[in-house]
Design a protein around this motif. Structure first.
Motif, PDB file in Angstrom:
ATOM      1  N   VAL A   1       6.029  -1.343  -8.752  1.00 29.36           N
ATOM      2  CA  VAL A   1       5.713  -2.559  -8.004  1.00 29.36           C
ATOM      3  C   VAL A   1       5.877  -3.782  -8.894  1.00 29.36           C
ATOM      4  O   VAL A   1       6.467  -4.798  -8.493  1.00 29.36           O
ATOM      5  N   ARG A   2       5.382  -3.682 -10.099  1.00 30.65           N
ATOM      6  CA  ARG A   2       5.445  -4.830 -11.012  1.00 30.65           C
ATOM      7  C   ARG A   2       6.896  -5.239 -11.274  1.00 30.65           C
ATOM      8  O   ARG A   2       7.230  -6.428 -11.283  1.00 30.65           O
ATOM      9  N   ALA A   3       7.766  -4.259 -11.458  1.00 29.36           N
ATOM     10  CA  ALA A   3       9.174  -4.555 -11.736  1.00 29.36           C
ATOM     11  C   ALA A   3       9.855  -5.181 -10.522  1.00 29.36           C
ATOM     12  O   ALA A   3      10.620  -6.147 -10.643  1.00 29.36           O
ATOM     13  N   VAL A   4       9.585  -4.637  -9.328  1.00 33.28           N
ATOM     14  CA  VAL A   4      10.217  -5.175  -8.118  1.00 33.28           C
ATOM     15  C   VAL A   4       9.726  -6.595  -7.849  1.00 33.28           C
ATOM     16  O   VAL A   4      10.516  -7.487  -7.505  1.00 33.28           O
ATOM     17  N   LYS A   5       8.446  -6.828  -8.008  1.00 30.65           N
ATOM     18  CA  LYS A   5       7.901  -8.164  -7.763  1.00 30.65           C
ATOM     19  C   LYS A   5       8.460  -9.190  -8.750  1.00 30.65           C
ATOM     20  O   LYS A   5       8.631 -10.364  -8.399  1.00 30.65           O
ATOM     21  N   ALA A   6       8.748  -8.753  -9.970  1.00 34.73           N
ATOM     22  CA  ALA A   6       9.348  -9.677 -10.942  1.00 34.73           C
ATOM     23  C   ALA A   6      10.754 -10.074 -10.511  1.00 34.73           C
ATOM     24  O   ALA A   6      11.192 -11.210 -10.717  1.00 34.73           O
ATOM     25  N   ALA A   7      11.468  -9.125  -9.884  1.00 28.25           N
ATOM     26  CA  ALA A   7      12.848  -9.389  -9.458  1.00 28.25           C
ATOM     27  C   ALA A   7      12.918 -10.050  -8.091  1.00 28.25           C
ATOM     28  O   ALA A   7      13.799 -10.879  -7.835  1.00 28.25           O
ATOM     29  N   VAL A   8      11.997  -9.672  -7.197  1.00 31.02           N
ATOM     30  CA  VAL A   8      12.017 -10.168  -5.811  1.00 31.02           C
ATOM     31  C   VAL A   8      10.582 -10.540  -5.423  1.00 31.02           C
ATOM     32  O   VAL A   8       9.924  -9.831  -4.657  1.00 31.02           O
ATOM     33  N   PRO A   9      10.066 -11.648  -5.944  1.00 24.41           N
ATOM     34  CA  PRO A   9       8.650 -11.971  -5.726  1.00 24.41           C
ATOM     35  C   PRO A   9       8.274 -12.169  -4.270  1.00 24.41           C
ATOM     36  O   PRO A   9       7.108 -11.999  -3.895  1.00 24.41           O
ATOM     37  N   GLU A  10       9.261 -12.483  -3.427  1.00 20.55           N
ATOM     38  CA  GLU A  10       8.961 -12.757  -2.019  1.00 20.55           C
ATOM     39  C   GLU A  10       8.878 -11.496  -1.155  1.00 20.55           C
ATOM     40  O   GLU A  10       8.561 -11.565   0.040  1.00 20.55           O
ATOM     41  N   LEU A  11       9.159 -10.309  -1.722  1.00 15.61           N
ATOM     42  CA  LEU A  11       9.249  -9.081  -0.940  1.00 15.61           C
ATOM     43  C   LEU A  11       7.879  -8.401  -0.833  1.00 15.61           C
ATOM     44  O   LEU A  11       7.330  -7.931  -1.830  1.00 15.61           O
ATOM     45  N   PRO A  12       7.293  -8.301   0.372  1.00 15.36           N
ATOM     46  CA  PRO A  12       6.020  -7.585   0.525  1.00 15.36           C
ATOM     47  C   PRO A  12       6.212  -6.087   0.302  1.00 15.36           C
ATOM     48  O   PRO A  12       7.216  -5.511   0.725  1.00 15.36           O
ATOM     49  N   ILE A  13       5.229  -5.447  -0.351  1.00 18.98           N
ATOM     50  CA  ILE A  13       5.333  -4.024  -0.700  1.00 18.98           C
ATOM     51  C   ILE A  13       4.077  -3.291  -0.278  1.00 18.98           C
ATOM     52  O   ILE A  13       2.953  -3.735  -0.555  1.00 18.98           O
ATOM     53  N   GLN A  14       4.270  -2.149   0.395  1.00 13.21           N
ATOM     54  CA  GLN A  14       3.173  -1.210   0.605  1.00 13.21           C
ATOM     55  C   GLN A  14       3.360  -0.028  -0.329  1.00 13.21           C
ATOM     56  O   GLN A  14       4.478   0.488  -0.487  1.00 13.21           O
ATOM     57  N   VAL A  15       2.268   0.427  -0.949  1.00  8.97           N
ATOM     58  CA  VAL A  15       2.282   1.641  -1.758  1.00  8.97           C
ATOM     59  C   VAL A  15       1.527   2.734  -1.002  1.00  8.97           C
ATOM     60  O   VAL A  15       0.656   2.453  -0.174  1.00  8.97           O
ATOM     61  N   GLN A  16       1.878   4.000  -1.291  1.00  9.55           N
ATOM     62  CA  GLN A  16       1.241   5.132  -0.623  1.00  9.55           C
ATOM     63  C   GLN A  16       0.940   6.213  -1.653  1.00  9.55           C
ATOM     64  O   GLN A  16       1.823   6.588  -2.439  1.00  9.55           O
ATOM     65  N   CYS A  17      -0.296   6.702  -1.651  1.00 12.70           N
ATOM     66  CA  CYS A  17      -0.674   7.759  -2.592  1.00 12.70           C
ATOM     67  C   CYS A  17      -1.926   8.456  -2.085  1.00 12.70           C
ATOM     68  O   CYS A  17      -2.596   7.989  -1.163  1.00 12.70           O
ATOM     69  N   GLU A  18      -2.253   9.589  -2.710  1.00 13.33           N
ATOM     70  CA  GLU A  18      -3.525  10.247  -2.447  1.00 13.33           C
ATOM     71  C   GLU A  18      -4.651   9.414  -3.067  1.00 13.33           C
ATOM     72  O   GLU A  18      -4.406   8.578  -3.941  1.00 13.33           O
ATOM     73  N   PRO A  19      -5.898   9.655  -2.654  1.00 12.22           N
ATOM     74  CA  PRO A  19      -7.011   8.938  -3.287  1.00 12.22           C
ATOM     75  C   PRO A  19      -7.046   9.228  -4.787  1.00 12.22           C
ATOM     76  O   PRO A  19      -7.149  10.395  -5.180  1.00 12.22           O
ATOM     77  N   PRO A  20      -6.928   8.220  -5.632  1.00 14.25           N
ATOM     78  CA  PRO A  20      -7.011   8.483  -7.075  1.00 14.25           C
ATOM     79  C   PRO A  20      -8.424   8.860  -7.469  1.00 14.25           C
ATOM     80  O   PRO A  20      -9.403   8.393  -6.866  1.00 14.25           O
ATOM     81  N   ALA A  21      -8.549   9.723  -8.482  1.00 11.96           N
ATOM     82  CA  ALA A  21      -9.881  10.105  -8.953  1.00 11.96           C
ATOM     83  C   ALA A  21     -10.618   8.908  -9.539  1.00 11.96           C
ATOM     84  O   ALA A  21     -11.846   8.811  -9.445  1.00 11.96           O
ATOM     85  N   ASP A  22      -9.868   7.998 -10.139  1.00 17.68           N
ATOM     86  CA  ASP A  22     -10.436   6.760 -10.674  1.00 17.68           C
ATOM     87  C   ASP A  22     -10.048   5.624  -9.731  1.00 17.68           C
ATOM     88  O   ASP A  22      -8.896   5.190  -9.704  1.00 17.68           O
TER      89      ASP A  22
END
Length: 364
Positions: free
Chosen positions: A190-211
Motif C-alpha cells: 500500500v505504501r509503495a502504491v500510494k507513493a506512486a498514485v496518491p489519488e488511488l483509493p485502496i482496500q486491503v483484505q486479510c484475516e484478523p491479525p493476532a496483533d
C-alpha cells in the motif's frame, strides 16, 4: 399505490431476480475481460449489466447468452442491457524484469485494479483448505507470480490509472504464518502504491491479525478501507467449509472488526457472507444486521461452484437456490438502507464495486 408505481416495482423486482439468476447460472461465452481460477469468485466474465458491473460465472450450460447488447434466456430477451468490457491496455506491458503486468494485477469490472499480493496460503493443505477457494491454482496455471513486490504494484497501478482510468484498487493476500497473517506485506505494498498514485483509493483484505495494532499500520500506510472476511457466522458451517480458518474464533473476528471500525471508520470495513454454506437464512440476516449496526458492511455474495475447488471436485456442492439469495439480499439491503449504509459509499473494495453481489440493486 398507483398502477404505474405497482408496475415499476414489479419490473424492478423482475430485473433483480434475473440478476440473481445470472449471478448463479452465469453466461455462455467468454467476454473480453475474464479471469481463470484464483482467490475469491473467479472463472468469471466481467460485464456491465443494465449500468452495473457484474462478475458472472462462465458456464457452458447456462440458459443465458449475451449477444453484444442483450441478455437472452433460452432465446428470449430478458430486457437487461449488457455490454462487454474491453481488454485493458496496461495488460500489454511488462515490468523491467519481463513480468507481464496482468500477472501482477488484474482489472475487475470497469475500473477496479485487483491483486493477491501473496498467492500462497498456510491453510491450502487439503485438510485445512477453504473448500470454495482455489488461490494457488492460478500459480499452477502460470497466470500469476507467488509474491508481488511493492515496486511492481506501484508501477502497474500507475499504468492502470493512466491508460485505463482505474479508480480504485483491492489488495488481498493468502494467510501467512506470522502474527500479522499477511498484513505487514500488505502495508508495504500500500505504501509503495500510494507513493506512486496518491489519488488511488485502496482496500486491503486479510484475516484478523493476532496483533490488532497492524490495522493502524495499514491505515497509516495509506489503506482507505479494509475487508476482514469471515464468510459465515455459523460455527458449524465454518468448520465444514473452512476447517483451517475456523480455528480463528468469531471472538477474534469481532474484536478485529471493532478495532477496524475505530481505525478506518464506519462503513469502511466489510466482510463477505456467503449464501449457500448451509446457514439458516434468518440467522444469517440477523447476523448481517448486527454487523451493519456495528459499522461493518455485510457483503452478501452467493457461493459459486468453481472447478479446482474441493467443494466442486470432491463435494459436488451446488449453487444456492436463487430464491434464498434474493430473500437474504433484499432483507439485508433493506436494513442497510434504513441505516443509510451503502456499499457505493465505501472508498474502495468489493462492496464499493458490487459486481459479485446484488446488494446494490436492492438498496445496499
Amino acid at each position: 399505490m398507483t398502477t404505474s408505481t405497482t408496475a415499476a416495482a414489479a419490473t424492478t423486482a423482475g430485473a433483480t431476480s434475473t440478476r440473481v439468476d445470472l449471478a448463479l447460472l452465469g453466461i455462455r461465452g467468454t467476454p473480453p475481460l475474464h479471469r481463470d481460477g484464483g482467490a475469491g469468485p473467479s472463472d468469471d466474465g466481467h460485464l456491465v449489466v443494465s449500468g452495473r458491473d457484474a462478475a458472472l460465472p462462465r458456464n457452458p450450460d447456462s440458459p443465458f447468452v449475451f449477444d453484444g447488447d442483450r441478455v437472452l434466456r433460452d432465446g428470449e430477451d430478458t430486457g437487461l442491457v449488457i455490454s462487454a468490457i474491453g481488454r485493458p491496455r496496461f495488460y500489454d506491458r511488462r515490468t523491467a524484469d519481463g513480468v507481464p503486468y496482468e500477472k501482477i494485477a488484474r482489472l475487475h469490472g470497469r475500473d477496479v485494479l485487483a491483486t493477491t499480493v501473496v498467492q500462497t496460503c498456510i491453510r491450502y493443505r487439503r485438510d485445512e483448505r477453504c473448500r470454495f477457494c482455489s488461490i494457488e491454482e492460478s500459480l499452477r496455471a502460470g497466470t500469476t507470480v507467488p509474491v508481488k513486490q511493492p515496486e511492481q504494484l506501484a508501477e502497474v497501478a500507475r499504468a492502470a490509472v493512466d491508460l485505463d482510468g482505474v479508480r480504485q484498487m483491492v489488495m488481498t493476500t493468502g494467510t501467512s504464518a506470522g502474527r500479522d497473517r499477511g498484513a505487514a506485506h500488505l502495508a508495504r505494498c500500500v505504501r509503495a502504491v500510494k507513493a506512486a498514485v496518491p489519488e488511488l483509493p485502496i482496500q486491503v483484505q486479510c484475516e484478523p491479525p493476532a496483533d490488532l495494532a497492524v490495522l493502524t499500520e495499514l491505515r497509516e500506510a495509506g489503506a482507505d478501507a479494509i475487508g476482514i472476511h469471515v464468510e459465515s457466522l455459523d460455527d458449524d458451517a465454518r468448520r465444514r467449509w473452512m476447517p483451517g480458518k475456523s480455528t480463528v474464533p468469531l471472538t477474534e473476528y469481532r474484536a478485529a472488526w471493532d478495532e477496524a471500525v475505530r481505525v478506518f471508520g464506519r462503513n469502511q470495513v466489510s466482510t463477505y457472507l456467503l449464501v449457500g454454506l448451509g446457514e439458516d437464512p434468518d440467522e444469517m440476516i440477523a447476523g448481517a444486521r448486527e454487523l451493519a449496526d456495528s459499522g461493518v458492511y455485510p457483503f452478501i455474495v452467493p457461493y459459486r461452484p468453481q472447478a479446482g475447488t474441493l467443494a466442486v471436485d470432491v463435494d459436488g456442492a451446488p449453487a444456492p437456490d436463487h430464491r434464498r439469495v434474493e430473500y437474504i439480499s433484499r432483507e439485508v439491503g433493506a436494513h442497510l438502507q434504513r441505516l443509510g449504509m451503502a456499499g457505493s459509499d465505501q472508498r474502495a473494495g468489493c462492496a464499493a464495486c458490487g459486481a459479485c453481489s446484488v446488494l446494490q440493486s436492492v438498496g445496499g
